[in-house]
Motif scaffolding. Structure first.
Motif, PDB file in Angstrom:
ATOM      1  N   SER A 111     -50.338  26.668  15.921  1.00  0.00           N
ATOM      2  CA  SER A 111     -49.786  25.319  15.846  1.00  0.00           C
ATOM      3  C   SER A 111     -48.258  25.354  15.844  1.00  0.00           C
ATOM      4  CB  SER A 111     -50.305  24.625  14.599  1.00  0.00           C
ATOM      5  OG  SER A 111     -49.737  23.345  14.442  1.00  0.00           O
ATOM      6  N   LEU A 112     -47.689  26.228  15.048  1.00  0.00           N
ATOM      7  CA  LEU A 112     -46.230  26.330  14.955  1.00  0.00           C
ATOM      8  C   LEU A 112     -45.623  26.842  16.246  1.00  0.00           C
ATOM      9  CD1 LEU A 112     -46.014  27.880  11.365  1.00  0.00           C
ATOM     10  CD2 LEU A 112     -45.241  25.590  12.025  1.00  0.00           C
ATOM     11  N   VAL A 113     -46.202  27.889  16.800  1.00  0.00           N
ATOM     12  CA  VAL A 113     -45.653  28.464  18.033  1.00  0.00           C
ATOM     13  C   VAL A 113     -45.790  27.484  19.189  1.00  0.00           C
ATOM     14  CG1 VAL A 113     -45.926  30.316  19.741  1.00  0.00           C
ATOM     15  CG2 VAL A 113     -45.975  30.849  17.303  1.00  0.00           C
ATOM     16  N   GLY A 114     -46.862  26.688  19.197  1.00  0.00           N
ATOM     17  CA  GLY A 114     -47.012  25.688  20.247  1.00  0.00           C
ATOM     18  C   GLY A 114     -45.854  24.710  20.264  1.00  0.00           C
ATOM     19  N   GLU A 115     -45.469  24.198  19.079  1.00  0.00           N
ATOM     20  CA  GLU A 115     -44.351  23.261  19.040  1.00  0.00           C
ATOM     21  C   GLU A 115     -43.028  23.970  19.345  1.00  0.00           C
ATOM     22  OE1 GLU A 115     -42.318  20.317  15.786  1.00  0.00           O
ATOM     23  OE2 GLU A 115     -44.379  19.935  16.400  1.00  0.00           O
ATOM     24  N   LEU A 116     -42.860  25.193  18.854  1.00  0.00           N
ATOM     25  CA  LEU A 116     -41.633  25.925  19.146  1.00  0.00           C
ATOM     26  C   LEU A 116     -41.502  26.218  20.643  1.00  0.00           C
ATOM     27  CD1 LEU A 116     -41.529  28.446  16.159  1.00  0.00           C
ATOM     28  CD2 LEU A 116     -39.948  26.547  16.586  1.00  0.00           C
ATOM     29  N   LEU A 117     -42.610  26.517  21.285  1.00  0.00           N
ATOM     30  CA  LEU A 117     -42.596  26.747  22.724  1.00  0.00           C
ATOM     31  C   LEU A 117     -42.187  25.476  23.461  1.00  0.00           C
ATOM     32  CD1 LEU A 117     -43.156  28.321  25.314  1.00  0.00           C
ATOM     33  CD2 LEU A 117     -45.600  27.787  25.029  1.00  0.00           C
ATOM     34  N   LEU A 118     -42.766  24.348  23.074  1.00  0.00           N
ATOM     35  CA  LEU A 118     -42.402  23.082  23.708  1.00  0.00           C
ATOM     36  C   LEU A 118     -40.924  22.769  23.502  1.00  0.00           C
ATOM     37  CD1 LEU A 118     -43.015  20.407  25.119  1.00  0.00           C
ATOM     38  CD2 LEU A 118     -43.760  19.504  22.906  1.00  0.00           C
ATOM     39  N   LEU A 119     -40.418  22.934  22.289  1.00  0.00           N
ATOM     40  CA  LEU A 119     -39.007  22.659  22.007  1.00  0.00           C
ATOM     41  C   LEU A 119     -38.103  23.582  22.817  1.00  0.00           C
ATOM     42  CD1 LEU A 119     -39.133  22.115  18.134  1.00  0.00           C
ATOM     43  CD2 LEU A 119     -38.986  20.371  19.931  1.00  0.00           C
ATOM     44  N   HIS A 120     -38.505  24.831  22.962  1.00  0.00           N
ATOM     45  CA  HIS A 120     -37.729  25.783  23.766  1.00  0.00           C
ATOM     46  C   HIS A 120     -37.647  25.308  25.217  1.00  0.00           C
ATOM     47  CE1 HIS A 120     -36.345  29.783  25.181  1.00  0.00           C
ATOM     48  NE2 HIS A 120     -37.143  29.530  26.219  1.00  0.00           N
ATOM     49  N   ILE A 121     -38.770  24.881  25.772  1.00  0.00           N
ATOM     50  CA  ILE A 121     -38.798  24.420  27.162  1.00  0.00           C
ATOM     51  C   ILE A 121     -37.953  23.161  27.332  1.00  0.00           C
ATOM     52  CG2 ILE A 121     -40.319  23.382  28.905  1.00  0.00           C
ATOM     53  CD1 ILE A 121     -42.492  25.359  27.892  1.00  0.00           C
ATOM     54  N   LEU A 122     -38.077  22.228  26.408  1.00  0.00           N
ATOM     55  CA  LEU A 122     -37.310  20.988  26.507  1.00  0.00           C
ATOM     56  C   LEU A 122     -35.813  21.256  26.388  1.00  0.00           C
ATOM     57  CD1 LEU A 122     -39.527  18.595  24.355  1.00  0.00           C
ATOM     58  CD2 LEU A 122     -39.421  18.770  26.854  1.00  0.00           C
ATOM     59  N   ARG A 123     -35.448  22.217  25.579  1.00  0.00           N
ATOM     60  CA  ARG A 123     -34.033  22.556  25.397  1.00  0.00           C
ATOM     61  C   ARG A 123     -33.482  23.315  26.606  1.00  0.00           C
ATOM     62  NH1 ARG A 123     -34.715  24.922  21.045  1.00  0.00           N
ATOM     63  NH2 ARG A 123     -34.840  27.065  21.792  1.00  0.00           N
ATOM     64  N   GLU A 124     -34.198  24.343  27.046  1.00  0.00           N
ATOM     65  CA  GLU A 124     -33.692  25.220  28.103  1.00  0.00           C
ATOM     66  C   GLU A 124     -33.841  24.624  29.497  1.00  0.00           C
ATOM     67  OE1 GLU A 124     -32.100  28.060  27.524  1.00  0.00           O
ATOM     68  OE2 GLU A 124     -32.289  27.690  25.382  1.00  0.00           O
ATOM     69  N   ARG A 125     -34.917  23.879  29.726  1.00  0.00           N
ATOM     70  CA  ARG A 125     -35.192  23.398  31.079  1.00  0.00           C
ATOM     71  C   ARG A 125     -34.702  21.978  31.303  1.00  0.00           C
ATOM     72  NH1 ARG A 125     -40.744  25.312  31.854  1.00  0.00           N
ATOM     73  NH2 ARG A 125     -39.655  27.289  31.714  1.00  0.00           N
ATOM     74  N   TYR A 126     -34.673  21.180  30.221  1.00  0.00           N
ATOM     75  CA  TYR A 126     -34.311  19.772  30.367  1.00  0.00           C
ATOM     76  C   TYR A 126     -33.071  19.385  29.563  1.00  0.00           C
ATOM     77  CZ  TYR A 126     -38.999  19.557  32.358  1.00  0.00           C
ATOM     78  OH  TYR A 126     -40.121  19.773  33.125  1.00  0.00           O
ATOM     79  N   GLN A 127     -32.466  20.352  28.864  1.00  0.00           N
ATOM     80  CA  GLN A 127     -31.265  20.129  28.059  1.00  0.00           C
ATOM     81  C   GLN A 127     -31.454  18.996  27.048  1.00  0.00           C
ATOM     82  OE1 GLN A 127     -30.774  20.434  31.769  1.00  0.00           O
ATOM     83  NE2 GLN A 127     -30.974  22.538  31.064  1.00  0.00           N
ATOM     84  N   LEU A 128     -32.623  18.974  26.411  1.00  0.00           N
ATOM     85  CA  LEU A 128     -32.923  17.965  25.406  1.00  0.00           C
ATOM     86  C   LEU A 128     -32.805  18.571  24.011  1.00  0.00           C
ATOM     87  CD1 LEU A 128     -36.015  16.188  27.029  1.00  0.00           C
ATOM     88  CD2 LEU A 128     -33.619  15.478  27.069  1.00  0.00           C
ATOM     89  N   ASP A 129     -32.177  17.847  23.123  1.00  0.00           N
ATOM     90  CA  ASP A 129     -31.966  18.296  21.752  1.00  0.00           C
ATOM     91  C   ASP A 129     -33.163  17.892  20.892  1.00  0.00           C
ATOM     92  OD1 ASP A 129     -31.142  18.891  19.207  1.00  0.00           O
ATOM     93  OD2 ASP A 129     -29.256  17.795  19.319  1.00  0.00           O
ATOM     94  N   ALA A 130     -33.743  18.863  20.208  1.00  0.00           N
ATOM     95  CA  ALA A 130     -34.926  18.596  19.390  1.00  0.00           C
ATOM     96  C   ALA A 130     -34.665  17.528  18.339  1.00  0.00           C
ATOM     97  CB  ALA A 130     -35.399  19.889  18.721  1.00  0.00           C
TER      98      ALA A 130
END
Length: 243
Positions: A45-64
Motif C-alpha cells: 500500500s505504501l509503495v504503491g502511493e510512493l510510486l505514484l507520487l514519484h511518477i507524478l513528480r518526475e514525469r508531470y512535474q507535480l508537487d505531492a
C-alpha cells in the motif's frame, strides 16, 4: 505516451524504512497502512502511493503537497485539478505496477497460482472458455491468467469496477503480445451490454514477465513493444532528513 512502471519488493522491509515511507505518504494512506494485519499488505500500500507520487513528480512535474485526489462513483482515483493525467495501480505478490498516460489507462497484474477452472466457466464468455479448454493442459493455467488480466485491465480502463460483468465482453488474442475487444456470444448478451463496450476504443498489451506473474495493460492508443520500466524500491524513499 503510455508508460508502465514496476517495483519489485523484498519479502519484508525493515521497520525504519516503513516509518520513513509513512512520513512521505498522505495521512489517509499512513493510517490505512497501520490497520493492515500483514506487513506485506502494508508495504504494498505504501509503495504503491510512493510510486505514484514519484511518477507524478518526475514525469508531470507535480508537487505531492498540492495534489487533490478524488474518486469517481465507482471508486477509481483521479487528480481533481489535473484531468489530463491518468493513472492506474495494481499489485500482486512482490510486484507493484503503475500505468500512466494523458488518457484513460488500466493495468492488472496477477500472481499465477493453481485455480479451479470452474471460475473461468462462470466469468468468461463461451468463446474464451472454449479457448481455455482447447489449450494444451500444460499451458492452460498461464492462458487463464492472460485472459483474466486482459479483462481486468479493460474494466480498470473503463473505470466502472465490478459493475461491468466479466462475461459482457470478450478479449481475443491477436498474437503473443496483443489482443482486441470483441462481442460475447449473442446468447450471453441478453442485457445488451455490448453496445456500451463497443463505444470504447481501446488497445491491449500483454507484457512478458517471469512465469510466476501475468501483466496486461489497456489504453486508448497502441502501447507498442517497449518493455516495462523498472524502479528499485529504494529510489522511492524520501531522504532520511525528511522525517
Amino acid at each position: 505516451m503510455v508508460t508502465i512502471t514496476g517495483v519489485h519488493l523484498p519479502e519484508l522491509l525493515p521497520d525504519d524504512v516503513m516509518t520513513r515511507m509513512r512520513f512521505a505518504v498522505s495521512a489517509e494512506r499512513r493510517d490505512a497502512s497501520l490497520r493492515f494485519q500483514r506487513q506485506q499488505d502494508a508495504q504494498r500500500s505504501l509503495v504503491g502511493e510512493l510510486l505514484l507520487l514519484h511518477i507524478l513528480r518526475e514525469r508531470y512535474q507535480l508537487d505531492a503537497d498540492t495534489l487533490d485526489m478524488g474518486k469517481n462513483s465507482y471508486g477509481k482515483p483521479f487528480l481533481t485539478q489535473h484531468p489530463h493525467v491518468h493513472f492506474n495501480l495494481s499489485h500482486a505478490g512482490d510486484w507493484i505496477i503503475c500505468a500512466d498516460d494523458s488518457a484513460p489507462v488500466g493495468v492488472d497484474i496477477e500472481k499465477v497460482r493453481p485455480i479451479d477452472f470452474a471460475i473461468a466457466e462462470r466469468f468468461f464468455t463461451s468463446s474464451e472458455y472454449k479457448l481455455l479448454l482447447d489449450a494444451p493442459e500444460q499451458k492452460r493455467l498461464q492462458l487463464f491468467y492472460t485472459l483474466w488480466t486482459l479483462k481486468e485491465s479493460y474494466i480498470k480502463f473503463v473505470g466502472k469496477g465490478l459493475s461491468i460483468p466479466l462475461d459482457s465482453f470478450a478479449v481475443q488474442l491477436v498474437d503473443e503480445h496483443t489482443a482486441r475487444l470483441t462481442a460475447p456470444d449473442p446468447k450471453e448478451d441478453s442485457s445488451g451490454g455490448w453496445d456500451d463496450h463497443r463505444s470504447q476504443s481501446c488497445f491491449f498489451r500483454k507484457i512478458n514477465m517471469d512465469g510466476h506473474y501475468q501483466l496486461a495493460v489497456c489504453a486508448t492508443r497502441p502501447i507498442g513493444p517497449r518493455p516495462l520500466l523498472m524502479l528499485d524500491w529504494s529510489e522511492l524513499l524520501p531522504p532520511e532528513h525528511f522525517i
